[in-house]
Design a protein around this motif. Structure first.
Motif, PDB file in Angstrom:
ATOM      1  N   ILE A 299       0.836  -1.215   0.000  1.00  0.00           N
ATOM      2  CA  ILE A 299       0.000   0.000   0.000  1.00  0.00           C
ATOM      3  C   ILE A 299       0.863   1.254   0.000  1.00  0.00           C
ATOM      4  O   ILE A 299       0.341   2.358  -0.157  1.00  0.00           O
ATOM      5  N   GLY A 300       2.176   1.117   0.161  1.00  0.00           N
ATOM      6  CA  GLY A 300       3.074   2.254   0.044  1.00  0.00           C
ATOM      7  C   GLY A 300       3.269   3.003   1.355  1.00  0.00           C
ATOM      8  O   GLY A 300       2.542   2.850   2.329  1.00  0.00           O
ATOM      9  N   GLY A 301       4.294   3.868   1.348  1.00  0.00           N
ATOM     10  CA  GLY A 301       4.720   4.538   2.571  1.00  0.00           C
ATOM     11  C   GLY A 301       3.738   5.527   3.127  1.00  0.00           C
ATOM     12  O   GLY A 301       3.561   5.626   4.349  1.00  0.00           O
ATOM     13  N   LYS A 302       3.080   6.294   2.271  1.00  0.00           N
ATOM     14  CA  LYS A 302       2.162   7.323   2.776  1.00  0.00           C
ATOM     15  C   LYS A 302       0.948   6.700   3.446  1.00  0.00           C
ATOM     16  O   LYS A 302       0.530   7.127   4.530  1.00  0.00           O
ATOM     17  N   ALA A 303       0.381   5.682   2.826  1.00  0.00           N
ATOM     18  CA  ALA A 303      -0.773   4.992   3.417  1.00  0.00           C
ATOM     19  C   ALA A 303      -0.369   4.308   4.721  1.00  0.00           C
ATOM     20  O   ALA A 303      -1.084   4.368   5.727  1.00  0.00           O
ATOM     21  N   THR A 304       0.788   3.662   4.720  1.00  0.00           N
ATOM     22  CA  THR A 304       1.262   2.978   5.921  1.00  0.00           C
ATOM     23  C   THR A 304       1.459   3.954   7.069  1.00  0.00           C
ATOM     24  O   THR A 304       1.051   3.693   8.208  1.00  0.00           O
ATOM     25  N   GLY A 305       2.088   5.100   6.788  1.00  0.00           N
ATOM     26  CA  GLY A 305       2.317   6.091   7.831  1.00  0.00           C
ATOM     27  C   GLY A 305       1.035   6.614   8.431  1.00  0.00           C
ATOM     28  O   GLY A 305       0.916   6.774   9.659  1.00  0.00           O
ATOM     29  N   MET A 306       0.041   6.880   7.592  1.00  0.00           N
ATOM     30  CA  MET A 306      -1.239   7.374   8.079  1.00  0.00           C
ATOM     31  C   MET A 306      -1.913   6.351   8.987  1.00  0.00           C
ATOM     32  O   MET A 306      -2.416   6.678  10.075  1.00  0.00           O
ATOM     33  N   LEU A 307      -1.903   5.087   8.583  1.00  0.00           N
ATOM     34  CA  LEU A 307      -2.584   4.044   9.356  1.00  0.00           C
ATOM     35  C   LEU A 307      -1.866   3.756  10.678  1.00  0.00           C
ATOM     36  O   LEU A 307      -2.511   3.580  11.717  1.00  0.00           O
ATOM     37  N   ILE A 308      -0.550   3.707  10.644  1.00  0.00           N
ATOM     38  CA  ILE A 308       0.198   3.478  11.877  1.00  0.00           C
ATOM     39  C   ILE A 308      -0.027   4.622  12.856  1.00  0.00           C
ATOM     40  O   ILE A 308      -0.251   4.404  14.056  1.00  0.00           O
ATOM     41  N   ALA A 309       0.002   5.855  12.355  1.00  0.00           N
ATOM     42  CA  ALA A 309      -0.179   7.011  13.235  1.00  0.00           C
ATOM     43  C   ALA A 309      -1.546   6.988  13.902  1.00  0.00           C
ATOM     44  O   ALA A 309      -1.672   7.270  15.107  1.00  0.00           O
ATOM     45  N   ARG A 310      -2.573   6.658  13.158  1.00  0.00           N
ATOM     46  CA  ARG A 310      -3.912   6.588  13.747  1.00  0.00           C
ATOM     47  C   ARG A 310      -3.945   5.550  14.874  1.00  0.00           C
ATOM     48  O   ARG A 310      -4.510   5.793  15.948  1.00  0.00           O
ATOM     49  N   ASN A 311      -3.338   4.411  14.640  1.00  0.00           N
ATOM     50  CA  ASN A 311      -3.370   3.364  15.663  1.00  0.00           C
ATOM     51  C   ASN A 311      -2.502   3.706  16.869  1.00  0.00           C
ATOM     52  O   ASN A 311      -2.797   3.290  17.986  1.00  0.00           O
ATOM     53  N   ILE A 312      -1.432   4.456  16.663  1.00  0.00           N
ATOM     54  CA  ILE A 312      -0.650   4.925  17.810  1.00  0.00           C
ATOM     55  C   ILE A 312      -1.535   5.778  18.719  1.00  0.00           C
ATOM     56  O   ILE A 312      -1.546   5.619  19.949  1.00  0.00           O
ATOM     57  N   LEU A 313      -2.287   6.679  18.120  1.00  0.00           N
ATOM     58  CA  LEU A 313      -3.159   7.550  18.913  1.00  0.00           C
ATOM     59  C   LEU A 313      -4.250   6.753  19.616  1.00  0.00           C
ATOM     60  O   LEU A 313      -4.571   6.996  20.786  1.00  0.00           O
ATOM     61  N   LEU A 314      -4.829   5.795  18.912  1.00  0.00           N
ATOM     62  CA  LEU A 314      -5.941   5.036  19.485  1.00  0.00           C
ATOM     63  C   LEU A 314      -5.484   4.055  20.554  1.00  0.00           C
ATOM     64  O   LEU A 314      -6.248   3.715  21.462  1.00  0.00           O
ATOM     65  N   LYS A 315      -4.224   3.606  20.469  1.00  0.00           N
ATOM     66  CA  LYS A 315      -3.755   2.581  21.406  1.00  0.00           C
ATOM     67  C   LYS A 315      -2.900   3.141  22.542  1.00  0.00           C
ATOM     68  O   LYS A 315      -2.921   2.610  23.647  1.00  0.00           O
ATOM     69  N   ASP A 316      -2.124   4.203  22.280  1.00  0.00           N
ATOM     70  CA  ASP A 316      -1.135   4.667  23.252  1.00  0.00           C
ATOM     71  C   ASP A 316      -1.518   5.955  23.958  1.00  0.00           C
ATOM     72  O   ASP A 316      -0.967   6.261  25.015  1.00  0.00           O
ATOM     73  N   ALA A 317      -2.408   6.736  23.370  1.00  0.00           N
ATOM     74  CA  ALA A 317      -2.654   8.078  23.903  1.00  0.00           C
ATOM     75  C   ALA A 317      -3.359   8.021  25.246  1.00  0.00           C
ATOM     76  O   ALA A 317      -4.172   7.127  25.517  1.00  0.00           O
ATOM     77  N   THR A 318      -3.041   9.024  26.084  1.00  0.00           N
ATOM     78  CA  THR A 318      -3.725   9.130  27.381  1.00  0.00           C
ATOM     79  C   THR A 318      -5.055   9.859  27.246  1.00  0.00           C
ATOM     80  O   THR A 318      -5.881   9.802  28.151  1.00  0.00           O
ATOM     81  N   GLU A 319      -5.256  10.564  26.147  1.00  0.00           N
ATOM     82  CA  GLU A 319      -6.531  11.241  25.905  1.00  0.00           C
ATOM     83  C   GLU A 319      -7.430  10.357  25.046  1.00  0.00           C
ATOM     84  O   GLU A 319      -6.954   9.497  24.308  1.00  0.00           O
ATOM     85  N   PRO A 320      -8.752  10.583  25.107  1.00  0.00           N
ATOM     86  CA  PRO A 320      -9.698   9.736  24.346  1.00  0.00           C
ATOM     87  C   PRO A 320      -9.770  10.131  22.874  1.00  0.00           C
ATOM     88  O   PRO A 320     -10.698  10.813  22.441  1.00  0.00           O
ATOM     89  N   TRP A 321      -8.793   9.689  22.076  1.00  0.00           N
ATOM     90  CA  TRP A 321      -8.763  10.080  20.676  1.00  0.00           C
ATOM     91  C   TRP A 321      -9.881   9.427  19.861  1.00  0.00           C
ATOM     92  O   TRP A 321     -10.169   9.849  18.736  1.00  0.00           O
ATOM     93  N   GLN A 322     -10.540   8.407  20.416  1.00  0.00           N
ATOM     94  CA  GLN A 322     -11.666   7.810  19.677  1.00  0.00           C
ATOM     95  C   GLN A 322     -12.723   8.866  19.351  1.00  0.00           C
ATOM     96  O   GLN A 322     -13.362   8.815  18.293  1.00  0.00           O
ATOM     97  N   SER A 323     -12.909   9.841  20.251  1.00  0.00           N
ATOM     98  CA  SER A 323     -13.919  10.871  20.024  1.00  0.00           C
ATOM     99  C   SER A 323     -13.352  12.111  19.346  1.00  0.00           C
ATOM    100  O   SER A 323     -14.106  12.922  18.801  1.00  0.00           O
ATOM    101  N   GLN A 324     -12.040  12.273  19.374  1.00  0.00           N
ATOM    102  CA  GLN A 324     -11.426  13.479  18.816  1.00  0.00           C
ATOM    103  C   GLN A 324     -10.814  13.245  17.439  1.00  0.00           C
ATOM    104  O   GLN A 324     -10.411  14.190  16.767  1.00  0.00           O
ATOM    105  N   LEU A 325     -10.741  11.993  17.029  1.00  0.00           N
ATOM    106  CA  LEU A 325     -10.140  11.632  15.747  1.00  0.00           C
ATOM    107  C   LEU A 325     -11.236  11.124  14.818  1.00  0.00           C
ATOM    108  O   LEU A 325     -11.958  10.187  15.154  1.00  0.00           O
ATOM    109  N   GLU A 326     -11.372  11.764  13.667  1.00  0.00           N
ATOM    110  CA  GLU A 326     -12.414  11.342  12.731  1.00  0.00           C
ATOM    111  C   GLU A 326     -12.066   9.970  12.148  1.00  0.00           C
ATOM    112  O   GLU A 326     -10.891   9.684  11.882  1.00  0.00           O
TER     113      GLU A 326
END
Length: 858
Positions: A299-326
């Motif tokens: 899927i290439g580097g740009k798609a991979t970076g976007m998907l990994i970043a989203r999951n970092i926020l959803l899995k590691d963040a101390t704030e509730p990014w489920q409601s703040q991330l579209e």
């Protein structure tokens, strides 16, 4: 490829078995022979007589060894074995085979391992067919004879059909105990009443099965034998079918292994990206990606970076990014689709010419034109139609996502195209526009900027297939216009801190209203809002009037009526659109509003300062948390692109559209600024306004564009200046400092010198000067594609504002500029080259003290 000329006697080639020659009426020069077998021993037993006969005829015989199975040929005195590694991917393997065929020239004979072995290296079955479609015509063209084997039950019907369509001879081999039967499926330009019947072998002869009853029994026995075998599925599909089963059964032993297999064939080959993906992309995530993938492959580097970043926020963040991330709503076009497009349009010979040293740049324009004129395979077209059904008539963005893009050290920022589509009209019209956009992105891989970038990094011979990231454009419909509320570029490390009180680790943002194109590109006549996240209200301007002057006045948007990406003045946009969120993004310029009322203009004059967003909402704290979380996940500073969707109170939800490792100039250790520096030795000094951390560079040449001359040039002459600068940089060969008015790399010659980055990539340092002549002002454009290029290539940067207190600039002290003649052109007078053989310059910057000084050492 196919000729209708009559056969000549010397066109005949023996299979080594007289009985088989009789069945096939012999082989012909140019034949590719594909043996479909269930057991490779049945291929070997036909190969060895062929090799012996070719040896007796004095032929050059090449054995291409790439499989994991036992060798087809062992220690034959007339055979040269060449081992090729298929694990490097489709392009490197196919290119290697192509060059070998080219090297050995006309008349060589080839024996190849089983094509099915390539599945172990590539996983994607379609690429096996594409490999054969590339090499078979080339072999035919060079008057060779080549033998291949494959296991038909391991391939999809599409791949088998494509191989059959391309080859000249295809033979099925069936074995029942000691009973061996061959069944010619195809023998191009040969015909007999019994040629395409099954044949039983007996004492070296092959007897056709002419009794229909015997043929029926044979077919029934074959069908019974295959009844319990896995149906013909693409290897790729079987992998994901097994992954679904493992998840359904919670088979933990298989899940980890399958996750690794899928990561290796769909996400990346880069070890650092794979390490990230193992932590943040589960097998379930990977199946979700597969469900949105057109074709197969990476899927290439740009798609991979976007998907990994989203999951970092959803899995590691101390704030509730489920409601703040579209939620993301992206689709992907895999790298195999890119190769399929090239093969389908017969472009592989052009690819090979372009990949050569002498053709790397010279062959690119013709290849680019051919890509733009190409057609898509039917199976890709059908999937693109379904993709458009999903998005309806929402605008979409077609983005490059090449294999190397957005990795550690190779961002390819701005090198490949992204194309906005308004996605309006009938389905056929929308499909045609999407195909045009995909072709445009594919063709951008042949742009000079991209090719020079790759060569500078030693990537010119590395596989760089183009995948695509297709995203629904986040935003709202405003009558004929469509745009997001705001967009920006955020960086987790502020290496362009213009105030000594700013903490580089706090990060920085470049923010605009509308589409984010204005946040990442240096666009004429306008300025994004640049904020240090620890001091968001501290701006590098002397007063409010200057702040307003250097704010954003133009908005990028999609014009649904005209069907294109467009730019509108904010004032004009407000005249026709009354539902823009100005209260949350802008302030009223009361003085300008009063003046407007006096001349009869309606409405307040808004200035996009983004103060309400900063002061009334948690935007800064959320963005800071986002960047810190992503940096911790990546274990490296990051650069993100995002859009904002504001609720009625102005609170932002983030749509993360890109994330990549931030390229930074590494620290050079402690830097000692000169203490008692005589004023006469100073070229320039500034406090703040420079980038790159600690800087310690010896400069041997200065190329300077004289603002007083440049201001008087026509637009065409200013482009001539840009070309002249590029020529001077390429001819330099020594550490060079480039100084010019306004913005380097701008698309508007009124605001600076419109060079391409490829023209100046070899300089050591770049300086932009605020010049009264022509009112050309540097743009603090950290996060722009041009600026990202400076960061990645280790080019130091400084912006000089001679009118402010902490800046001094003395260009008149530069020695060695040739005296202009009365007949010399204005373009040549504008570009001044100073060679400093006897009087070198030193450029020294201290990131802690935010001091930069450039001085003569002698």
């Amino acid at each position: 490829m196919i000729s209708n000329e009559p056969l000549q006697p010397d066109d005949r080639v023996s299979t080594g078995l007289s009985g088989l020659d009789e069945v096939l009426d012999g082989l012909r020069i140019g034949d590719n022979v594909v043996w479909r077998v269930s057991d490779l021993d049945d291929y070997r037993r036909f190969v060895l007589p062929f090799v012996d006969a070719a040896s007796d005829a004095g032929r050059q015989i090449i054995y291409l060894r790439f499989g994991d199975h036992a060798p087809i040929i062992r220690d034959h005195p007339s055979v040269r074995t060449i081992t090729i590694d298929a694990l490097g991917g489709f392009e490197s393997f196919t290119s290697r085979v192509w060059h070998l065929i080219e090297q050995h020239g006309r008349g060589a004979f080839y024996v190849c391992d089983s094509l099915s072995e390539l599945l172990n290296a590539w996983a994607t079955d379609a690429m096996v067919g594409n490999f054969f479609r590339v090499v078979c015509p080339f072999l035919f063209e060079l008057d060779t004879v080549a033998w291949f084997a494959l296991h038909p039950e391991r391939h999809s019907r599409m791949t088998l059909d494509r191989i059959r369509q391309t080859t000249q001879v295809m033979i099925d081999v069936h074995r029942h105990g000691d009973d061996v039967q061959i069944h010619p499926i195809k023998a191009w330009r040969r015909q007999s009443p019994t040629m395409f019947l099954p044949h039983r072998e007996h004492d070296g002869q092959f007897q056709p099965i002419t009794d229909s009853s015997d043929a029926t029994r044979l077919q029934a026995s074959l069908e019974l034998e295959h009844l319990h075998r896995q149906p013909l599925l693409d290897y790729w599909d079987r992998l994901f079918q097994e992954a679904s089963r493992a998840l359904s059964d919670q088979d933990t032993d298989c899940i980890d292994d399958l996750q690794e297999q899928v990561l290796q064939v769909m996400i990346s080959r880069d070890s650092r990206i794979l390490e990230l993906a193992r932590r943040y992309l589960s097998l379930e995530d990977l199946l979700g990606i597969r469900s949105r993938l057109v074709g197969s492959g990476y899927i290439g580097g740009k798609a991979t970076g976007m998907l990994i970043a989203r999951n970092i926020l959803l899995k590691d963040a101390t704030e509730p990014w489920q409601s703040q991330l579209e939620p993301h709503d992206s689709s992907y076009l895999g790298t195999d689709a890119y190769y399929a497009f090239l093969v389908h349009n017969g472009l592989w010979p052009a690819i090979m010419r372009q990949r050569s040293g002498e053709g790397y740049l010279s062959e690119a324009p013709a290849l680019r034109a051919a890509i733009l004129a190409g057609k898509f395979p039917h199976e890709i077209q059908a999937e693109l139609e379904r993709l458009l059904d999903h998005y309806g008539q929402y605008p979409i963005l077609v983005r490059s996502s090449s294999l190397q893009e957005d990795g550690f050290g190779n961002a390819f920022a701005g090198k490949y195209d992204s194309v906005f589509l308004v996605n309006q009209g009938a389905p056929e019209q929308r499909l045609s526009a999407l195909e045009d956009a995909i072709r445009q992105v594919y063709a951008s891989s042949m742009s000079e900027d991209a090719l020079v970038y790759r060569k500078q990094r030693g990537l010119d011979q590395r596989e760089e297939p183009m995948a695509l990231l297709i995203q629904r454009v986040n935003g709202r419909f405003h009558g004929r216009y469509y745009l997001p509320d705001a967009a920006g570029v955020g960086v987790s490390r502020n290496t362009f801190a213009w105030d000594s009180s700013m903490d580089p680790e706090a990060g920085m943002v470049r923010l605009v209203m509308g589409l984010g194109t204005r946040a990442v590109d240096r666009i004429e006549g306008d300025h994004a809002c640049v904020m240090a996240l620890d001091h968001p209200m501290r701006q590098p301007f002397r007063n409010q009037d200057e702040s307003y002057r250097y704010s954003q006045h133009l908005v990028d948007l999609l014009d649904l009526q005209d069907g294109k990406l467009d730019t509108r003045p904010l004032s004009q946009l407000l005249e026709t659109t009354n539902d823009l969120p100005m209260d949350h993004l802008a302030e009223v310029d009361r003085a300008a509003s009063t003046r407007a009322e006096q001349i009869g203009l309606q409405g307040p004059v808004w200035r996009l300062t983004f103060r309400p967003l900063v002061q009334r909402t948690p935007f800064i704290s959320r963005l800071s948390h986002l960047l810190q979380t992503l940096e911790a996940g990546y274990r490296h500073p990051v650069d993100v692109e995002f859009t904002l969707h504001l609720d009625q109170q102005g609170n932002p939800a983030f749509n993360l559209v890109q994330c990549r490792p931030l390229a930074t100039i590494g620290e050079t250790g402690p830097v000692a600024l000169p203490g008692d520096l005589p004023e006469r030795k100073l070229l320039f000094r500034t406090q703040g306004h420079f980038m790159g951390g600690n800087i310690n560079l010896a400069i041997e040449r200065v190329i300077r564009v004289d603002a007083s001359v440049y201001a008087g040039l026509s637009t065409s002459q200013r482009y001539d200046v840009a070309r002249r600068v590029g020529e001077a940089v390429r001819a330099s060969g020594v550490p060079t400092l480039l100084i010019g008015p306004g913005r380097w790399g701008t698309s508007s010659p009124d605001l600076g010198v419109p060079v391409r980055f490829a023209d100046i990539a070899g300089v050591a340092a770049l300086v932009e000067v605020s010049e009264k002549a022509g009112e050309m002002v540097p743009d603090l454009s950290y996060g722009s594609h041009f600026f990202q290029d400076l960061v990645e290539t280790g080019i130091a940067y400084a912006a000089l504002f001679p009118d402010i207190q902490h800046c001094r600039y003395h260009p008149e002290r530069l020695p060695g500029a040739p005296t202009p003649t009365s007949t010399e052109s204005a373009v040549n007078r504008a570009v001044q080259v100073h060679d400093l053989q006897a009087q070198h310059l030193q450029l020294t910057g201290d990131v802690v003290r935010q001091q930069l000084v450039c001085y003569f050492t002698d």
